[in-house]
Design an enzyme around this catalytic site. Structure first.
Site, PDB file in Angstrom:
ATOM      1  N   TYR A  88      22.289   5.279  13.786  1.00  0.00           N
ATOM      2  CA  TYR A  88      21.131   5.197  14.734  1.00  0.00           C
ATOM      3  C   TYR A  88      21.089   6.440  15.096  1.00  0.00           C
ATOM      4  O   TYR A  88      21.789   7.354  15.134  1.00  0.00           O
ATOM      5  CB  TYR A  88      21.542   4.472  15.903  1.00  0.00           C
ATOM      6  N   GLU A 122      17.751   7.370  17.428  1.00  0.00           N
ATOM      7  CA  GLU A 122      16.740   7.417  18.269  1.00  0.00           C
ATOM      8  C   GLU A 122      16.230   8.711  18.944  1.00  0.00           C
ATOM      9  O   GLU A 122      17.405   9.393  19.128  1.00  0.00           O
ATOM     10  CB  GLU A 122      16.960   6.413  19.330  1.00  0.00           C
ATOM     11  N   ASP A 180      -7.079   7.464   9.189  1.00  0.00           N
ATOM     12  CA  ASP A 180      -5.932   6.669   8.493  1.00  0.00           C
ATOM     13  C   ASP A 180      -5.965   6.774   7.024  1.00  0.00           C
ATOM     14  O   ASP A 180      -6.869   5.977   6.363  1.00  0.00           O
ATOM     15  CB  ASP A 180      -6.117   5.141   9.067  1.00  0.00           C
ATOM     16  N   THR A 194       0.338   5.680   5.137  1.00  0.00           N
ATOM     17  CA  THR A 194       1.583   5.383   4.722  1.00  0.00           C
ATOM     18  C   THR A 194       2.300   6.492   3.443  1.00  0.00           C
ATOM     19  O   THR A 194       1.439   7.201   3.130  1.00  0.00           O
ATOM     20  CB  THR A 194       1.235   4.016   3.731  1.00  0.00           C
ATOM     21  N   LYS A 231       1.756   4.507  -1.176  1.00  0.00           N
ATOM     22  CA  LYS A 231       0.570   4.131  -1.935  1.00  0.00           C
ATOM     23  C   LYS A 231       0.197   5.140  -2.908  1.00  0.00           C
ATOM     24  O   LYS A 231       1.132   5.491  -3.502  1.00  0.00           O
ATOM     25  CB  LYS A 231      -0.591   3.545  -0.936  1.00  0.00           C
ATOM     26  N   ARG A 281       8.451   3.109   0.802  1.00  0.00           N
ATOM     27  CA  ARG A 281       7.703   2.356   1.855  1.00  0.00           C
ATOM     28  C   ARG A 281       7.696   3.076   3.137  1.00  0.00           C
ATOM     29  O   ARG A 281       9.195   3.191   3.788  1.00  0.00           O
ATOM     30  CB  ARG A 281       8.125   0.855   1.916  1.00  0.00           C
TER      31      ARG A 281
HETATM   32  C1  LIG Z   1      -1.929  -0.219   3.655  1.00  0.00           C
HETATM   33  C2  LIG Z   1      -2.709   0.319   4.981  1.00  0.00           C
HETATM   34  C3  LIG Z   1      -1.918   0.330   6.343  1.00  0.00           C
HETATM   35  C4  LIG Z   1      -0.384  -0.422   6.530  1.00  0.00           C
HETATM   36  O1  LIG Z   1       0.503  -0.042   5.739  1.00  0.00           O
HETATM   37  P1  LIG Z   1       1.941  -0.777   6.050  1.00  0.00           P
HETATM   38  O2  LIG Z   1       2.718   0.085   5.356  1.00  0.00           O
HETATM   39  O3  LIG Z   1       1.474  -1.998   5.084  1.00  0.00           O
HETATM   40  O4  LIG Z   1       2.082  -1.181   7.486  1.00  0.00           O
HETATM   41  C5  LIG Z   1      -2.677   0.824   7.339  1.00  0.00           C
HETATM   42  N1  LIG Z   1      -4.156   1.389   7.447  1.00  0.00           N
HETATM   43  C6  LIG Z   1      -4.428   1.308   6.021  1.00  0.00           C
HETATM   44  C7  LIG Z   1      -6.077   1.906   6.017  1.00  0.00           C
HETATM   45  C8  LIG Z   1      -3.801   0.776   5.019  1.00  0.00           C
HETATM   46  O5  LIG Z   1      -4.414   0.717   3.790  1.00  0.00           O
END
Ligand SMILES: *Cc1c(COP(=O)(O)O)cnc(C)c1O
Length: 487
Positions: free
Chosen positions: A75, A77, A252, A281, A284, A290
């Site tokens: 843990y 935090e 994002d 993320t 990707k 992840r």
């Molecule tokens: C994939 C994605 C997310 C979410 O990611 P997770 O890891 O599945 O929570 C958020 N914003 C955008 C633009 C994404 O393409």
């Protein structure tokens, strides 16, 4: 073995990783053999299909192995050096490394490596923007010494301030994400939301329309970034719009972080120098474990740091360790070659569709993804996705702007180049992929449902799936996933 392969470190690396996985699977097998079996099968399935899901990739054995350790048992935090738990010295080491690599890689003043996912990173960012921007009456002003002393009326005052803010983000059906103010999502409920879209004629973002919406709506937060928009975004323009109306620009980059890391997106197309807060993320196009990351200017850093435990559960230290490894990989020169190939390959895929009369949203791509409108084949996205899957091609259906079939059946298929590029696919291979996709879709017919034509059922002409699977196998065999890795 190609330079873009995550196993590109040579035969020793593959042999050592093979030993590690064989031993790990034997250990798992001794407790629950069915999990070991499913794990082996998952690798076989991933090796044996054309993975074109734009949000997926293949992380390196180093990244994957890093996740399977005792860091999972801690843990932690709090933040590096300031934990609510004892004995976090080694977590501090890996979290600090992940943050350092992220700052260096993206040129960000501050990085927070704790978010468990992209959505969690966005929640941390929203929290940080509200905490930084919205002046709520302090305890002293409310005549209290401790939060427990606040009356219901005081809380009502605080809630009224926080819960009355505006957010302008890209709509889901033009490529934005659920967390960018989509009504049913918490982001569309905690904020008064308005959505900008794309120009119906071209499919491109219309910056004048975004600016007009911002002037009228006066958002606290302007969100840029996407999950299914096949074009680059001018973040300098987005920042100008945000500045004009006093909004915080949040970008994002969950989908295209790999193209930013690999310096394919630079200047106005690099969000980090323009945004107040950038979220992503790590799994990707960035090709890590992840998870999520938040990058911020000094102004927002203190509030971002409170992400855990205000918004997030305890950090996944084993994943933060893997983020450090993946970000170290992304700082190598080979990653730039990889990112450039991702963009070149998406281009080759788009060109492959265009020359075979495919209809693409925006007419093409200049990032890592391609959105094919399948209505010209007389199909819904759902039918196309299923027929492709039968033929060993893994994609996902996706709404197109003003989609006539709605968000469930959809009219589009989204393709991405990051995963197959990791396997070493080149432009010719992606042209062949386009040919195979068109072959499947041209041989798919919608079937009748109980009340007329079905949006889900279809028939695939005899022999198509077998023929395409065999052709795909040739491409896959020529570009093996994890070359040299044997279980
Ligand atoms: C994939 C994605 C997310 C979410 O990611 P997770 O890891 O599945 O929570 C958020 N914003 C955008 C633009 C994404 O393409």
């Amino acid at each position: 073995m190609t330079s873009s392969s995550p196993s590109g470190q040579g035969a020793d690396y593959a042999a050592t990783a093979s030993e590690a996985y064989r031993a790990a699977l034997r250990v798992i097998e001794s407790v629950e053999p069915r999990v070991a079996e499913a794990t082996r099968k998952e690798l076989a399935d991933q090796r044996g299909s054309l993975k074109l899901i734009a949000s997926e990739n293949y992380a390196s054995p180093a990244v994957l192995l890093t996740m399977g350790t005792w860091f999972s048992d801690k843990y932690a935090e709090g933040t590096v050096g300031h934990r609510f738990y004892a004995a976090c010295q080694n977590v501090d080491t890996v979290e600090a490394l992940a943050a350092e690599h992220a700052r260096e890689l993206f040129g960000a003043p501050y990085a927070y490596a704790q978010p468990h996912s992209g959505i969690d990173a966005n929640l941390v960012a929203y929290w940080a923007i509200l905490a930084t921007r919205i002046e709520t009456p302090g305890l002293a002003e409310l005549g209290a010494k401790h939060v427990n002393d606040l009356s219901e009326a005081d809380w009502e005052k605080l809630r009224a301030k926080l819960g009355n803010q505006r957010l302008l983000g890209m709509s889901l059906d033009t490529g934005g994400h659920l967390t960018h103010g989509f009504r049913p999502n918490i982001s569309g409920k905690m904020f008064h939301q308005r959505q900008y879209g794309t120009d119906p004629a071209t499919g491109f973002i219309d910056y004048d329309a975004v600016a007009a919406a911002a002037r009228e709506f006066k958002p606290l937060v302007l969100v840029a970034g996407y999950s299914a928009y096949p074009r680059r975004v001018n973040f300098a323009k987005m920042r100008e719009i945000a500045d004009e109306v006093g909004a915080t620009l949040m970008v994002d980059m969950a989908h295209f972080a790999g193209l930013v890391a690999g310096k394919v997106f630079t200047g106005d197309e690099d969000p980090v120098p323009h945004a107040h807060i950038t979220t992503t993320t790590t799994h990707k196009s960035l090709r890590g474990p992840r998870g999520g990351l938040v990058l911020a200017t000094e102004e927002y850093a203190p509030a971002v740091d409170k992400g855990c435990p205000m918004v997030l559960g305890g950090p996944l230290s084993h994943v933060m360790a893997a983020k450090a490894v993946a970000l170290a990989e992304a700082r190598r020169p080979e990653f730039r070659e990889y990112a450039q190939s991702v963009a070149d390959n998406a281009q080759a895929l788009a060109d492959g569709f265009i020359k075979r009369d495919g209809s693409l949203v925006t007419g093409g791509t200049d990032n890592h993804l391609v959105l094919l409108d399948v209505t010209s084949f007389g199909l819904t996205g759902r039918q196309a996705e299923s027929a492709l899957l039968d033929s060993g091609i893994v994609t996902n259906r996706n709404a197109i702007p003003a989609d006539p079939n709605g968000a469930w059946y959809t009219s589009g298929i989204r393709f991405g180049s990051p995963a197959l590029t990791t396997r070493g696919f080149g432009a010719d291979d992606f042209d062949r992929v386009a040919e195979l996709v068109v072959e499947v879709l041209s041989n798919t017919q919608p079937a009748a449902g109980p009340n007329g034509p079905s949006k889900a059922k279809y028939t695939l002409a005899d022999g198509t799936a077998e023929r395409v699977r065999a052709a795909a196998a040739e491409l896959l065999d020529a570009n093996p996933l994890y070359p040299g890795l044997t279980l």
